[in-house]
Design a protein around this motif. Structure first.
Motif, PDB file in Angstrom:
ATOM      1  N   CYS A   1      -9.298  71.578  50.546  1.00  0.00           N
ATOM      2  CA  CYS A   1     -10.082  70.369  50.757  1.00  0.00           C
ATOM      3  C   CYS A   1      -9.301  69.151  50.265  1.00  0.00           C
ATOM      4  N   ALA A   2      -8.706  69.269  49.069  1.00  0.00           N
ATOM      5  CA  ALA A   2      -7.874  68.183  48.537  1.00  0.00           C
ATOM      6  C   ALA A   2      -6.666  67.950  49.429  1.00  0.00           C
ATOM      7  N   LEU A   3      -6.082  69.051  49.929  1.00  0.00           N
ATOM      8  CA  LEU A   3      -4.919  68.926  50.811  1.00  0.00           C
ATOM      9  C   LEU A   3      -5.310  68.213  52.103  1.00  0.00           C
ATOM     10  N   LEU A   4      -6.470  68.553  52.663  1.00  0.00           N
ATOM     11  CA  LEU A   4      -6.968  67.875  53.858  1.00  0.00           C
ATOM     12  C   LEU A   4      -7.101  66.373  53.618  1.00  0.00           C
ATOM     13  N   LEU A   5      -7.706  65.990  52.497  1.00  0.00           N
ATOM     14  CA  LEU A   5      -7.884  64.574  52.185  1.00  0.00           C
ATOM     15  C   LEU A   5      -6.541  63.872  51.989  1.00  0.00           C
ATOM     16  N   ALA A   6      -5.566  64.559  51.371  1.00  0.00           N
ATOM     17  CA  ALA A   6      -4.233  63.972  51.168  1.00  0.00           C
ATOM     18  C   ALA A   6      -3.541  63.737  52.507  1.00  0.00           C
ATOM     19  N   MET A   7      -3.674  64.704  53.430  1.00  0.00           N
ATOM     20  CA  MET A   7      -3.060  64.547  54.745  1.00  0.00           C
ATOM     21  C   MET A   7      -3.669  63.372  55.496  1.00  0.00           C
ATOM     22  N   LEU A   8      -4.994  63.244  55.439  1.00  0.00           N
ATOM     23  CA  LEU A   8      -5.648  62.143  56.142  1.00  0.00           C
ATOM     24  C   LEU A   8      -5.356  60.798  55.478  1.00  0.00           C
ATOM     25  N   ALA A   9      -5.246  60.799  54.145  1.00  0.00           N
ATOM     26  CA  ALA A   9      -4.917  59.555  53.437  1.00  0.00           C
ATOM     27  C   ALA A   9      -3.503  59.090  53.765  1.00  0.00           C
ATOM     28  N   SER A  10      -2.628  60.036  54.132  1.00  0.00           N
ATOM     29  CA  SER A  10      -1.222  59.715  54.419  1.00  0.00           C
ATOM     30  C   SER A  10      -0.996  59.248  55.853  1.00  0.00           C
ATOM     31  N   THR A  11      -2.018  59.360  56.703  1.00  0.00           N
ATOM     32  CA  THR A  11      -1.880  58.995  58.117  1.00  0.00           C
ATOM     33  C   THR A  11      -2.986  58.037  58.506  1.00  0.00           C
ATOM     34  N   PRO A  12      -2.714  56.736  58.550  1.00  0.00           N
ATOM     35  CA  PRO A  12      -3.780  55.757  58.838  1.00  0.00           C
ATOM     36  C   PRO A  12      -4.499  55.997  60.166  1.00  0.00           C
ATOM     37  N   ASP A  13      -3.778  56.524  61.155  1.00  0.00           N
ATOM     38  CA  ASP A  13      -4.404  56.730  62.472  1.00  0.00           C
ATOM     39  C   ASP A  13      -5.082  58.093  62.595  1.00  0.00           C
ATOM     40  N   GLY A  14      -5.101  58.877  61.544  1.00  0.00           N
ATOM     41  CA  GLY A  14      -5.736  60.178  61.587  1.00  0.00           C
ATOM     42  C   GLY A  14      -4.853  61.240  62.219  1.00  0.00           C
ATOM     43  N   MET A  15      -5.363  62.460  62.342  1.00  0.00           N
ATOM     44  CA  MET A  15      -4.605  63.582  62.886  1.00  0.00           C
ATOM     45  C   MET A  15      -5.489  64.406  63.819  1.00  0.00           C
ATOM     46  N   GLU A  16      -4.846  65.058  64.788  1.00  0.00           N
ATOM     47  CA  GLU A  16      -5.568  65.960  65.680  1.00  0.00           C
ATOM     48  C   GLU A  16      -6.129  67.134  64.882  1.00  0.00           C
ATOM     49  N   ARG A  17      -7.326  67.569  65.256  1.00  0.00           N
ATOM     50  CA  ARG A  17      -7.938  68.717  64.583  1.00  0.00           C
ATOM     51  C   ARG A  17      -7.030  69.941  64.650  1.00  0.00           C
TER      52      ARG A  17
ATOM     53  N   PHE B   1       0.986  75.886  46.947  1.00  0.00           N
ATOM     54  CA  PHE B   1       0.575  76.760  48.038  1.00  0.00           C
ATOM     55  C   PHE B   1       1.703  77.745  48.320  1.00  0.00           C
ATOM     56  N   ASP B   2       1.402  78.789  49.045  1.00  0.00           N
ATOM     57  CA  ASP B   2       2.414  79.771  49.412  1.00  0.00           C
ATOM     58  C   ASP B   2       3.605  79.040  50.014  1.00  0.00           C
ATOM     59  N   GLU B   3       4.788  79.229  49.399  1.00  0.00           N
ATOM     60  CA  GLU B   3       5.966  78.452  49.780  1.00  0.00           C
ATOM     61  C   GLU B   3       6.420  78.692  51.206  1.00  0.00           C
ATOM     62  N   ARG B   4       5.914  79.709  51.851  1.00  0.00           N
ATOM     63  CA  ARG B   4       6.336  79.998  53.223  1.00  0.00           C
ATOM     64  C   ARG B   4       5.473  79.284  54.260  1.00  0.00           C
ATOM     65  N   THR B   5       4.473  78.544  53.845  1.00  0.00           N
ATOM     66  CA  THR B   5       3.532  77.945  54.780  1.00  0.00           C
ATOM     67  C   THR B   5       3.866  76.474  55.047  1.00  0.00           C
ATOM     68  N   GLN B   6       3.316  75.962  56.154  1.00  0.00           N
ATOM     69  CA  GLN B   6       3.473  74.546  56.466  1.00  0.00           C
ATOM     70  C   GLN B   6       2.819  73.679  55.405  1.00  0.00           C
ATOM     71  N   ALA B   7       1.734  74.144  54.836  1.00  0.00           N
ATOM     72  CA  ALA B   7       1.042  73.379  53.800  1.00  0.00           C
ATOM     73  C   ALA B   7       1.960  73.124  52.609  1.00  0.00           C
ATOM     74  N   ALA B   8       2.668  74.173  52.187  1.00  0.00           N
ATOM     75  CA  ALA B   8       3.581  74.030  51.058  1.00  0.00           C
ATOM     76  C   ALA B   8       4.740  73.103  51.403  1.00  0.00           C
ATOM     77  N   GLU B   9       5.295  73.241  52.614  1.00  0.00           N
ATOM     78  CA  GLU B   9       6.399  72.396  53.036  1.00  0.00           C
ATOM     79  C   GLU B   9       5.979  70.931  53.086  1.00  0.00           C
ATOM     80  N   TRP B  10       4.786  70.683  53.632  1.00  0.00           N
ATOM     81  CA  TRP B  10       4.304  69.301  53.702  1.00  0.00           C
ATOM     82  C   TRP B  10       4.134  68.712  52.309  1.00  0.00           C
ATOM     83  N   LEU B  11       3.549  69.480  51.400  1.00  0.00           N
ATOM     84  CA  LEU B  11       3.303  68.982  50.045  1.00  0.00           C
ATOM     85  C   LEU B  11       4.622  68.737  49.305  1.00  0.00           C
ATOM     86  N   ASP B  12       5.567  69.650  49.451  1.00  0.00           N
ATOM     87  CA  ASP B  12       6.859  69.470  48.792  1.00  0.00           C
ATOM     88  C   ASP B  12       7.564  68.225  49.308  1.00  0.00           C
TER      89      ASP B  12
END
Length: 538
Positions: free
Chosen positions: A28-44, A139-150
């Motif tokens: 949930c926090a990761l979702l909010l961080a992703m949306l906060a980082s993109t002013p125009d939002g993101m595709e579902r 997050f699991d270092e092999r996932t896109q979530a971890a790569e994005w956060l790093d």
């Protein structure tokens, strides 16, 4: 508009009048961080794929719906508006989200050339962003979530530095130096290996005259870099710290002024000399083939040594006839004249006896003085000295006559350029500040023609026969890789002077005031204390 704050730097939470409500679900926090980082939002679909790589797309979208429901439950139904399949963070919440404000400030300052009209709030945003995005969550270092956060965390650190520099530069341009320095010092404490930032802070401290703090920042960063990366501090930062140390040492001894240069008449030739320090024991420094008593204070390491020595000794130093600020003359070039010159300086300084320090070509003069006037020499220290100018059948620890002529020719041809530093200080040959100082010293202390005559004199010096006659406590010091004077010269003298000791030092630099000043000063103090103990025991 909400009065609550969405905090995503550090441990995620929603701050309100009643306190902080933690965001407990990591995604949930990761979702909010992703949306906060993109002013125009993101595709579902993009969001779902980044948050969960496993499973079918339909399953990932179902999970996203549940996560959006969770987020809206925390922030409000209108917090995550959706249009044409794109989710976004509402404008109201973007204005009250630390990540969104930070990115907006960054793009305004860096990409759009914005002015820092309100430096304190802007700096507060930078300081908030010094906390890691989503705190210590991983997050699991092999996932896109971890790569994005790093990626975001790495970019975050770089962006903070650029924003800070922009804010500080703006303050400096406005003349708000104290505010700029205060912000710089506060920020570098949050980034312990930001070498550029630490050096900039040290420069500002140096310019403000806060030398102790400048040196402290240098030493702290040096430890941080070695501990974290195993690397050394930049040469420019090291030079700055040495300048600060020199200025601090000078100020601690005699304030902002330097010792006054005096002149004494030595048989019609005027010699420039200085005397300074509070010690009870005199320390006479006999220089090598070139010197300048006033330019000595412009070289940080040399000035630092002289200032430190002045706390323990009354230091006497001078320029030999023909060089520096003394008369440019080559008349009567005998060794006895050189000794008479030393006596004239000692008399002018009202020195009855001294610990004598002879460096390089000053060594033979010190040895002759010790033998001809033993009552004036309490102890003897020879550093990278030589007893004979050129090699002979009985002494092979010097250049041959042919080698000496070639060395003399090159030195005279390069006079005033500083190129000879490669022979005298090879480990510092790439230091532009030291190169400039050395070149100026040569130009201001002699001319090619004058130094050629002096070098002709030096090739004929020979005090080898006097070495067994030295009867005072003697220590010799020499670097093993010295190219200008081979260490074998000191080994020869140590074996020939009764009771002498030799200290082998690492390195290849010939100049005595580089790097090993602690060892040198310690040996000089030991000589002084040893002589005083003997005298008190009589």
């Amino acid at each position: 508009m909400t009065t609550r704050e969405l905090k995503l730097f550090g441990q995620p939470a929603i701050l309100g009048p009643d306190g902080a409500t933690p965001v407990r679900l990591k995604r949930c926090a990761l979702l909010l961080a992703m949306l906060a980082s993109t002013p125009d939002g993101m595709e579902r679909a993009t969001l779902a794929e980044r948050l969960w790589e496993e499973g079918e797309e339909a399953a990932r979208l179902r999970r996203l719906r549940r996560l959006v429901f969770e987020a809206r439950g925390l922030l409000g139904e209108d917090a995550l508006p959706e249009q044409s399949g794109r989710l976004a963070l509402s404008d109201a919440w973007r204005a009250h989200c630390d990540v969104a404000r930070y990115l907006q400030q960054y793009h305004s300052l860096i990409h759009h050339g914005g002015n820092v009209s309100a430096p304190v709030p802007a700096f507060d945003i930078v300081q908030a962003a010094r906390a890691p995005l989503l705190g210590d969550w991983a997050f699991d270092e092999r996932t896109q979530a971890a790569e994005w956060l790093d990626f975001q965390r790495t970019a975050q650190s770089s962006r903070c530095r650029r924003m800070r520099d922009k804010i500080v530069a703006s303050l400096l341009a406005q003349g708000a130096h104290d505010d700029a320095l205060r912000m710089m010092l506060a920020d570098i404490e949050r980034d312990r290996i930001d070498e550029a930032g630490w050096e900039q802070a040290a420069i500002m401290l140096f310019n403000a005259g806060r030398d102790e703090e400048c040196i402290a920042r240098y030493r702290t960063l040096r430890g941080n870099l070695f501990e974290a990366l195993g690397v050394e501090v930049s040469a420019s930062f090291t030079r700055l710290a040495r300048n600060a140390e020199a200025r601090l040492a000078l100020r601690n001894v005699w304030g902002q002024s330097r010792p006054r240069t005096s002149y004494t008449d030595a048989g019609g030739v005027y010699l420039a000399w200085q005397c300074f320090g509070a010690g009870k024991t005199d320390l006479l420094i006999i220089p090598g083939f070139v010197s300048n008593v006033e330019m000595a204070w412009e070289q940080p390491e040399l000035a630092t040594f002289l200032a430190r020595a002045a706390r323990e000794f009354r230091v006497i130093m001078f320029d030999r006839r023909g060089v520096g600020l003394s008369d440019r003359t080559l008349e009567d070039p005998s060794m006895s004249t050189a000794v008479s010159d030393v006596l004239a300086v000692l008399d002018a300084a009202d020195s009855k006896s001294a610990v004598v320090f002879g460096a390089s070509e000053g060594g033979p003069v010190a040895i002759q003085l010790c033998c001809a006037h033993p009552q004036r020499v309490r102890a003897l220290c020879l550093y990278a000295a030589l007893p004979k100018g050129t090699a002979s059948a009985s002494y092979g620890s010097a250049l041959t006559s042919q080698q000496y002529d070639l060395w003399r020719e090159r030195l005279v041809a390069d006079w005033g350029t500083g190129r000879s530093i490669a022979a005298f200080a090879p480990s510092h040959a790439n230091d532009p500040t030291l190169n400039d100082w050395w070149a100026r010293l040569l130009r201001l202390s002699s001319s090619p023609g004058t130094i050629a005559g002096i070098l002709d004199q030096l090739r004929n010096i020979d005090v080898t026969a006097l070495l067994p006659c030295v009867r005072c406590p003697t220590v010799l010091m020499h670097r093993r890789g010295d190219r200008a004077v081979r260490i074998e010269a000191s080994r020869f003298m140590a074996a020939s002077i009764p009771g002498a000791s030799l200290v082998d030092l690492e390195g290849a630099d010939h100049w005595w005031w580089l790097d090993d000043v602690d060892v040198l000063l310690g040996r000089l103090l030991a000589l002084r204390d040893g002589v005083e103990s003997l005298e008190n025991g009589k």
